[in-house]
Design a protein around this motif. Structure first.
Motif: not given
Length: 282
Positions: A1-20
């Motif tokens: 039993m595990s999650f197979k289809d995860i979505l990450l939102q990457i922000n672009s404005y005003p502050d982009p999501t950090s590489t960290d």
């Protein structure tokens, strides 16, 4: 039993999501045995209607410059994610869209509906990501995992203690069911009930939740704390710190109406300045 289809939102404005933050999301997907995709939205800033203001300070030009920066941030974020996710063996693809500045959250919510859950990285309290998070929580029909790199970091090596906030409500039941694949990966699961704060919460309320989790192979334990006059959010926060928890799972209370959100007290408290990642289900 595990999650197979995860979505990450990457922000672009005003502050982009950090590489960290991207690194943490990718590593977390690997920890729970999942596959992760990323979505970035280029913002379309509405045209200026005041000709005098546009003439005096060049608002139209400023808007175009910000749109260009957003587009560049989308490409950079998705490129970085692709490299890291492929290296970690969890790459599930990328999605790029363009939308009105005020409809970013709605676009993310639309795509989250066909995912197991959506990760929304938070940054500064005023960066607009909370609005995106609220839109996805209320509009997607899926769980939303919130974290803040550097303050409420995602576990990147193993999933230790996960706390399930339990008051026997519909929202809590939804959160427990949604989080089952993640709870099965945790070393320790605490079903936390706060008594003497709500009339519906009574001694022993967590026992049947523990029974249910054990039926699914999750070795959980019931924990009860007397509110002693404190608000639920304060009690939860204190327990999370004392137990060195890696993650809090809870139901998101509130309602949405015309893009405005009225959050329940505990939900608003935990969203304001989370000290651990939050998995919220509505």
């Amino acid at each position: 039993m595990s999650f197979k289809d995860i979505l990450l939102q990457i922000n672009s404005y005003p502050d982009p999501t950090s590489t960290d933050a991207i690194d943490q999301a990718v590593s977390f997907a690997a920890v729970i045995g999942g596959t992760i995709s990323a979505m970035a939205v280029e913002v379309d800033i509405p045209a200026v209607s005041n000709r005098v203001a546009d003439y005096l300070i060049g608002l139209s030009g400023m808007a175009k410059d910000q749109e260009r920066k957003s587009a560049e941030a989308c490409k950079a974020g998705l490129d970085y994610f692709t490299t890291q996710a492929k290296a970690a063996g969890v790459f599930g693809g990328v999605v790029s869209r363009r939308a009105d500045l005020y409809l970013v959250g709605a676009n993310v919510a639309d795509h989250a509906r066909t995912r197991d859950f959506c990760i929304v990285p938070l940054a500064e309290l005023t960066d607009g990501q909370r609005s995106v998070a609220e839109t996805v929580i209320f509009g997607s029909g899926r769980s939303v995992l919130l974290f803040r790199a550097g303050a409420a970091d995602l576990p990147t090596r193993e999933l230790g203690t996960v706390v399930l906030a339990w008051d026997g409500s519909r929202a809590a039941a939804r959160a427990m069911a949604d989080a089952l694949p993640m709870l099965s990966k945790a070393k320790d699961v605490a079903v936390l009930s706060v008594t003497n704060e709500k009339s519906v919460t009574y001694a022993g309320i967590g026992v049947d939740a523990v029974r249910h989790l054990r039926a699914h192979g999750v070795e959980a334990r019931a924990v009860e704390i007397d509110a002693a006059g404190d608000r639920i959010g304060t009690v939860l926060e204190r327990y999370l710190a004392e137990s060195s928890a890696d993650l809090l799972v809870m139901g998101a209370y509130g309602q949405s109406k015309f893009r405005e959100f009225v959050l329940g007290g505990a939900t608003a408290h935990m969203l304001h300045n989370p000290i651990v990642p939050l998995m919220l289900s509505h």
